[in-house]
Design an enzyme around this catalytic site. Structure first.
Site, PDB file in Angstrom:
ATOM      1  NE  ARG A  84     103.526 -30.587  61.710  1.00 25.15           N
ATOM      2  CZ  ARG A  84     103.826 -29.320  61.595  1.00 25.15           C
ATOM      3  NH1 ARG A  84     104.993 -28.906  62.018  1.00 25.15           N
ATOM      4  NH2 ARG A  84     102.973 -28.466  61.102  1.00 25.15           N
ATOM      5  CG  ASP A  96      99.617 -28.813  60.491  1.00 24.93           C
ATOM      6  OD1 ASP A  96     100.719 -28.406  60.847  1.00 24.93           O
ATOM      7  OD2 ASP A  96      98.565 -28.199  60.640  1.00 24.93           O
ATOM      8  CG  ASP A  98      95.895 -26.297  61.684  1.00 27.99           C
ATOM      9  OD1 ASP A  98      96.938 -26.315  62.361  1.00 27.99           O
ATOM     10  OD2 ASP A  98      95.880 -25.971  60.479  1.00 27.99           O
TER      11      ASP A  98
END
Ligand code: GSY
Length: 159
Positions: A84, A96, A98
């Site tokens: 990434r 992504d 989180d």
């Protein structure tokens, strides 16, 4: 000691559905992490930098024995393993991950804020999270309540 953590996953470059599935497989394979629930996949308008491709987003629940800091590092290691690239803050990305919540843990450091400080503003987090944890309490209200207040225009489940 085991706790349930909530993750937000997303991307808007490449085969995002396959990339998010790969990220979840990698997390599930880590010692001390077990994926116990995954939301539907949603097509969502970009938040932050709006002149970019729409995203695909999902949320997952992880049963973990890791500390929040170790779980964050595990998420970053999966992003690195999947190459990434962080090209632009809030810009396009392949995948992504989180860290949204980790049990009842609270953090407010340069590297980690828990619960995620913007999660109650983000429909791309709240709608998938409502699939798997509608009654999770964040800042005094349930995820379902925050989702009812969020701007969901255009957001559709894909799966
Ligand atoms: N719809 C949408 N917008 C976003 N803006 C940022 S930054 N991100 C990355 C998440 O931190 C996203 C995202 O995953 N989905």
């Amino acid at each position: 000691m085991s706790a349930q953590a909530m993750l937000g996953l997303g991307g808007n470059i490449g085969e995002v559905k396959a990339q998010l599935a790969d990220a979840l497989r990698r997390l599930d394979a880590l010692d001390g992490c077990r994926i116990v629930a995954v939301s539907r996949l949603y097509r969502t308008p970009p938040w932050g930098v709006t002149d970019q491709a729409w995203f695909n987003n999902a949320c997952a629940a992880v049963q973990t024995t890791l500390t929040p800091e170790a779980l964050l590092e595990a998420c970053l290691s999966v992003e690195r393993a999947m190459k990434r690239e962080r090209i632009q803050r809030w810009g396009p990305r392949t995948v992504d991950i989180d860290l949204l919540t980790c049990g009842e843990e609270q953090r407010a450091s340069q590297t980690l804020s828990l619960p995620h400080p913007r999660m109650t503003e983000r429909a791309f987090v709240l709608l998938p999270l409502k699939d798997i944890a509608p009654d999770l309490m964040i800042a005094g209200h349930s995820v379902a309540h925050w989702a009812s207040l969020s701007q969901t225009a255009g957001i559709e489940p894909i799966t």
